[in-house]
Scaffold this active site. Structure first.
Site, mmCIF file in Angstrom:
data_model
loop_
_atom_site.group_PDB
_atom_site.id
_atom_site.type_symbol
_atom_site.label_atom_id
_atom_site.label_comp_id
_atom_site.label_asym_id
_atom_site.label_seq_id
_atom_site.Cartn_x
_atom_site.Cartn_y
_atom_site.Cartn_z
ATOM 1 N N GLN A 79 0.830 -1.212 0.000
ATOM 2 C CA GLN A 79 0.000 0.000 0.000
ATOM 3 C C GLN A 79 0.862 1.260 0.000
ATOM 4 O O GLN A 79 0.538 2.258 0.642
ATOM 5 C CB GLN A 79 -0.944 -0.008 1.199
ATOM 6 C CG GLN A 79 -2.122 -0.938 1.014
ATOM 7 C CD GLN A 79 -2.999 -0.546 -0.180
ATOM 8 O OE1 GLN A 79 -3.158 0.630 -0.498
ATOM 9 N NE2 GLN A 79 -3.562 -1.535 -0.859
ATOM 10 N N SER A 80 1.967 1.233 -0.743
ATOM 11 C CA SER A 80 2.879 2.377 -0.778
ATOM 12 C C SER A 80 2.274 3.554 -1.548
ATOM 13 O O SER A 80 1.935 3.433 -2.731
ATOM 14 C CB SER A 80 4.186 1.949 -1.449
ATOM 15 O OG SER A 80 4.970 3.086 -1.773
ATOM 16 N N ASN A 81 2.156 4.702 -0.877
ATOM 17 C CA ASN A 81 1.746 5.934 -1.570
ATOM 18 C C ASN A 81 2.832 6.376 -2.549
ATOM 19 O O ASN A 81 2.548 6.919 -3.617
ATOM 20 C CB ASN A 81 1.502 7.058 -0.560
ATOM 21 C CG ASN A 81 0.393 6.732 0.407
ATOM 22 O OD1 ASN A 81 -0.731 6.467 0.004
ATOM 23 N ND2 ASN A 81 0.713 6.736 1.701
ATOM 24 N N ALA A 83 4.895 4.430 -4.222
ATOM 25 C CA ALA A 83 4.826 3.622 -5.441
ATOM 26 C C ALA A 83 3.705 4.123 -6.347
ATOM 27 O O ALA A 83 3.884 4.284 -7.561
ATOM 28 C CB ALA A 83 4.605 2.146 -5.071
#
Ligand SMILES: *Cc1c(COP(=O)(O)O)cnc(C)c1O
Length: 335
Positions: A79-81, A83
């Site tokens: 859930q990387s913002n 990325a």
């Protein structure tokens, strides 16, 4: 300047300056003066749903384009913002994007990951690895791209290199113009570049970082980046860092964070996320309670984005749903 000089230039990706708004109802609910608490809206940077990574990606992508890159390769959590915003930046700039994410396929397709798909990024699942091991997988992915004739640019974890942190030195300059007399800016500390850039412009005494559990040594990480930006060494011990909001770890929801989410939403209509900005606000509330932040001084909360992460966090969504009032209107509303 000669034609061979390689002064990096940022690629324009965001809308600047971001707004600074008052938070009078939250301020009063915390026992601060109505004019004491402000919010810097770096959730409104524009591209890809917005967030703090856009300022860093402007510098990193500008340099990648100057180097002739065809692809961006970066790492992160599922859930990387960061990325998601790298995927958006690649789409905007016409670069291919490969996201090397910790985890296994099928764990979740919600929140940020759904947007990664819309932006056309390729995901490589790296399994249960972190830190240097995740970076090593990204190096392998970049190597394979090179073998096939592409020119990949490796974007560091969270966009936090000295180059990326320049974007937050600029945010610090915006704050100096928008918030004269600023005493404290409160910011979530993840990979550290955001806090480091602010420290470079504002000095360590005016930046309160709230550690989110994304790195093992937050003070060392921020001090190395801030020192890289400046001519002088920024000692880890000079940094204002709260370590009390991590709880069970990076992805885990805590009660103070959920309380911060509902309080901010109900007093100001502002949505925070459970991993970063919720921890930063929980740290701000704790700092008011223990006297580190006091009435009569100007405090700015840096909203660094992360809204899609809320929709990729089942525990936070369940807790938010449990807050829903169904039935007769509550006559205490507006107090
Ligand atoms: C990445 C991120 C942060 C932390 O910024 P760093 O520069 O990595 O410390 C804070 N908030 C949100 C929403 C983020 O995505």
């Amino acid at each position: 300047m000669t034609s061979h000089s390689r002064t990096p230039q940022p690629a324009p990706l965001g809308n600047w300056p971001t707004p600074l708004e008052a938070m009078p109802r939250l301020a009063r609910s915390l026992g601060l003066g109505a004019d004491d608490l402000w919010i810097k809206r770096d959730d409104l940077t524009g591209l890809g749903g917005g967030g703090n990574k856009i300022r860093k990606l402007e510098w990193i992508c500008g340099t990648a384009l100057a180097d002739g890159a065809t692809h961006l390769v970066t790492t992160g959590a599922a859930q990387s913002n960061h990325a998601r915003l790298t995927a958006a930046a690649g789409a905007r700039l016409g670069l291919g994007v490969v996201l090397v994410l910790a985890g296994t396929p099928g764990s979740s397709a919600a929140g940020n990951l759904a947007l990664d798909g819309l932006f056309g990024a390729t995901v490589v699942w790296a399994g249960d690895v972190r830190g240097a091991a995740l970076g090593a997988v990204a190096e392998q992915v970049a190597g394979r791209l090179r073998d096939r004739g592409a020119v990949p640019a490796l974007v560091p974890f969270g966009g936090s290199s000295v180059l990326g942190a320049r974007g937050y030195a600029q945010c610090g300059r915006e704050l100096l113009a928008q918030a004269p007399g600023l005493a404290t800016v409160v910011v979530a500390a993840g990979s550290g570049g955001t806090m480091a850039g602010l420290v470079d412009t504002l000095g360590p005494a005016r930046v309160l970082g709230v550690h989110c559990g994304a790195v093992a040594d937050p003070a060392g990480t921020v001090s190395a980046l801030a020192s890289g930006l400046s001519d002088t060494t920024v000692e880890p011990g000079s940094l204002r860092l709260r370590l009390d909001q991590v709880g069970e770890g990076y992805g885990a929801l805590t009660e103070p964070v959920m309380a911060a989410l509902t309080r901010t939403a109900r007093t100001e209509g502002i949505v925070l996320d459970p991993v970063y900005t919720g921890r930063a606000m929980a740290g701000l509330i704790a700092a008011v309670e223990d006297g580190d932040i006091v009435p009569g001084q100007r405090t700015v909360f840096l909203h660094t984005g992360g809204l899609p992460g809320l929709f990729g966090h089942p525990a936070a969504l369940a807790a938010a749903e449990a807050e829903l009032t169904v039935g007769e209107a509550d006559l205490t509303v507006g107090e």
